[in-house]
Design an enzyme around this catalytic site. Structure first.
Site, PDB file in Angstrom:
ATOM      1  N   GLU A 343       6.701 -11.959  -7.104  1.00 54.25           N
ATOM      2  CA  GLU A 343       6.168 -11.099  -8.166  1.00 54.25           C
ATOM      3  C   GLU A 343       7.093 -10.985  -9.384  1.00 54.25           C
ATOM      4  O   GLU A 343       7.261  -9.897  -9.934  1.00 54.25           O
ATOM      5  CB  GLU A 343       5.879  -9.691  -7.609  1.00 54.25           C
ATOM      6  CG  GLU A 343       4.848  -9.702  -6.514  1.00 54.25           C
ATOM      7  CD  GLU A 343       4.617  -8.339  -5.885  1.00 54.25           C
ATOM      8  OE1 GLU A 343       3.445  -7.936  -5.803  1.00 54.25           O
ATOM      9  OE2 GLU A 343       5.594  -7.683  -5.457  1.00 54.25           O
TER      10      GLU A 343
HETATM   11  C1  ACM Z   1       5.466  -8.982  -1.384  1.00 53.84           C
HETATM   12  O1  ACM Z   1       4.692  -8.335  -0.663  1.00 53.84           O
HETATM   13  N1  ACM Z   1       5.563  -8.741  -2.679  1.00 53.84           N
HETATM   14  C2  ACM Z   1       6.308 -10.034  -0.829  1.00 53.84           C
END
Ligand code: ACM
Length: 531
Positions: A343
């Site tokens: 992310e």
């Molecule tokens: C995640 O759940 N951002 C690895």
């Protein structure tokens, strides 16, 4: 008469020069439990051959015999004795001798079926003895976890119980399907203490989990001492940090070493994670120089993701990252160091590749194998880098290409293996962005066919992550992990041929009396008939 017989035999034990613990308080009455079956184990063993004539009964004069000269067998013998003494009240001396005239549980290195490999075991139960054979200490420890589940549930009681301590007769030959069978705790969103982590380790080890991944840093908190950047913990992990500002705290290096040692004694390897280049607001709000504009952002205690990034073009970033990796690698005996990489939405693809291509070699420089969330495969890293799949779909081109090149993958599909997802709409804890995950959802998938192009030979194993945005206590952790953690543990250990929901469901129901005696706060899923 029976008492005198017992006393005579205890005196025989005393004659061997062993310490005797005489039963003190009268035993609590326990209702008779149905006899266990050899296959009533989670994770399901590879091969069971029951022998109805071979029931073994643990008695006051039973001894634990370990291979002479084997410190490994002796250590596992001591652990077994400590596990069995409270509920039985029996002395269970651990004897490193070749033979005894007494009924025994024998723990032996060597002599097992060749299929057991490095982590498996062979368990033989006859009227006279239980014998566990393995090639390694880890294998003996795994066999002991099986033996524990073959005894009546009352064996898990912290105080002396009146029970007939039978073990069903026959042979088990058992070994894991995958090398990596993991769980993850998120210390960043809410800090969990050493005692809480160790309590989770105790539970994990009963289900043959062998890796515990600690998510040590994120936007809301930094939880591991780094001497060269001391304010990371005192400020980044200090008062007011964590989601809603209520999860402060951090592991000193001594704390971390204590967790590593506690887990190692239970054959669990710690995998530390420093999440970067995103998920870094705790570090960047603590040290202004880690920001491209030199201005520290405000600390954050909300649960948004994807807004933070280390400054990709600044050399100071790589000095910081190398300091952290060097210090963390130095206190981590396990092979893996996880660099996060998920992310990173505040970073362009080109910046992300620049960052990872500098950071992954730093992990190797300090002797560790780099591991990251599946996004790291976007940069075509060397084939020893491991990816952790956390998607909800069944295809991922970067991952399939990486697998074709030889990279290994740990499977943590968020809609199957994320223990922080609610069981259903009514679950008081957890999130639901990936799915509601009931026990059957957690169980009914195959790590080797989940993602197209990532087959059995590319799968290093499975991991059940538990993010802690909504969790405060060990009771909360237990409620989300039980009963789904045992489902993921079975996917990691048991052969695909044994995969069977009805069988798993029945075996799971029989775990409940054990969890009650261990004070495990489990979710009583309506999908299971709980004993
Ligand atoms: C995640 O759940 N951002 C690895």
């Amino acid at each position: 008469m029976r008492r005198r017989n017992t006393l005579t035999r205890l005196l025989a034990v005393a004659a061997l020069g062993l310490p005797i613990i005489l039963p003190a308080a009268p035993a609590a009455a326990t209702p008779a439990a149905p006899q266990r079956q050899l296959a009533d184990v989670i994770p399901a063993p590879v091969e069971t051959r029951p022998d109805a004539r071979g029931t073994f009964t643990l008695r006051p004069h039973t001894v634990i015999r370990t291979a002479p000269g084997s410190a490994a067998a002796w250590r596992v013998g001591r652990q077994l004795a400590e596990t069995l003494r409270p509920a039985t009240g029996y002395p269970l001396p651990v004897l490193p001798v070749h033979s005894t005239p007494l009924p025994e549980i024998a723990l032996l290195i060597g002599g097992a079926d060749a299929r057991v490999g490095q982590e498996g075991y062979q368990l033989d139960v006859t009227r006279q003895r239980v014998t566990i054979r393995a090639r390694t200490e880890a294998g003996l420890f795994a066999g002991v976890q099986t033996l524990r589940q073959l005894l009546p549930a009352a064996i898990e009681a912290p105080t002396r119980q009146r029970a007939t301590w039978t073990v069903p007769g026959g042979r088990i030959v058992d070994h894991p399907r995958f090398a990596y069978r993991g769980a993850m705790l998120d210390l960043a969103r809410h800090f969990h203490t050493v005692d809480e982590i160790n309590a989770y380790v105790d539970l994990l080890s009963q289900y043959k989990i062998n890796y515990l991944h600690l998510h040590l840093t994120d936007d809301q908190g930094w939880r591991i001492q780094i001497d060269s950047w001391p304010r990371l913990t005192t400020v980044g992990g200090g008062p007011g940090t964590g989601v809603d500002g209520v999860g402060p705290g951090f592991l000193t290096k001594a704390d971390y070493r204590a967790v590593v040692a506690y887990a190692a004694a239970r054959h669990i390897t710690i995998v530390p994670e420093i999440d970067m280049p995103g998920h870094t607001n705790a570090a960047q709000s603590t040290y202004a120089e880690l920001n491209c504009d030199g201005v520290a952002p405000a600390p954050r205690t909300d649960i948004a993701v994807g807004y933070s990034s280390l400054c990709i073009g600044d050399e100071l970033t790589y000095r910081f990252v190398e300091d952290v990796i060097r210090e963390l690698a130095a206190i981590t005996p396990g092979p893996f160091l996880h660099v996060g990489g998920d992310e990173a939405h505040a970073t362009t693809d080109a910046e992300y590749a620049t960052f990872m291509r500098r950071v992954l070699p730093l992990v190797a420089k300090y002797g560790k194998r780099a591991y990251g969330w599946n996004e790291v495969m976007q940069v075509d890293p060397p084939t020893d880098v491991v990816a952790q799949f956390w998607g909800t779909g069944t295809s991922n081109a970067d991952l399939a290409e990486a697998a074709a090149r030889g990279n290994k993958v740990v499977m943590s599909p968020a809609n199957k293996a994320y223990l922080d997802m609610k069981y259903d709409r009514g679950t008081p804890l957890g999130l639901s962005w990936a799915a509601y995950i009931e026990v059957r959802d957690a169980y009914d998938w195959d790590p080797a066919t989940r993602v197209a192009g990532v087959g059995e030979q590319s799968v290093l194993g499975v991991e059940a992550p538990l993010w802690s945005e909504t969790l405060r206590s060990i009771e909360d952790i237990e409620f989300m992990a039980f009963p789904r953690l045992p489902a993921i543990a079975e996917l990691g250990w048991s052969s695909r041929a044994s995969h069977d929901w009805d069988s798993f469901r029945a075996r799971l129901g029989e775990q409940a009396p054990r969890w009650r005696l261990q004070d495990v706060n489990f979710y009583p899923s309506p999908q299971v008939d709980w004993s």
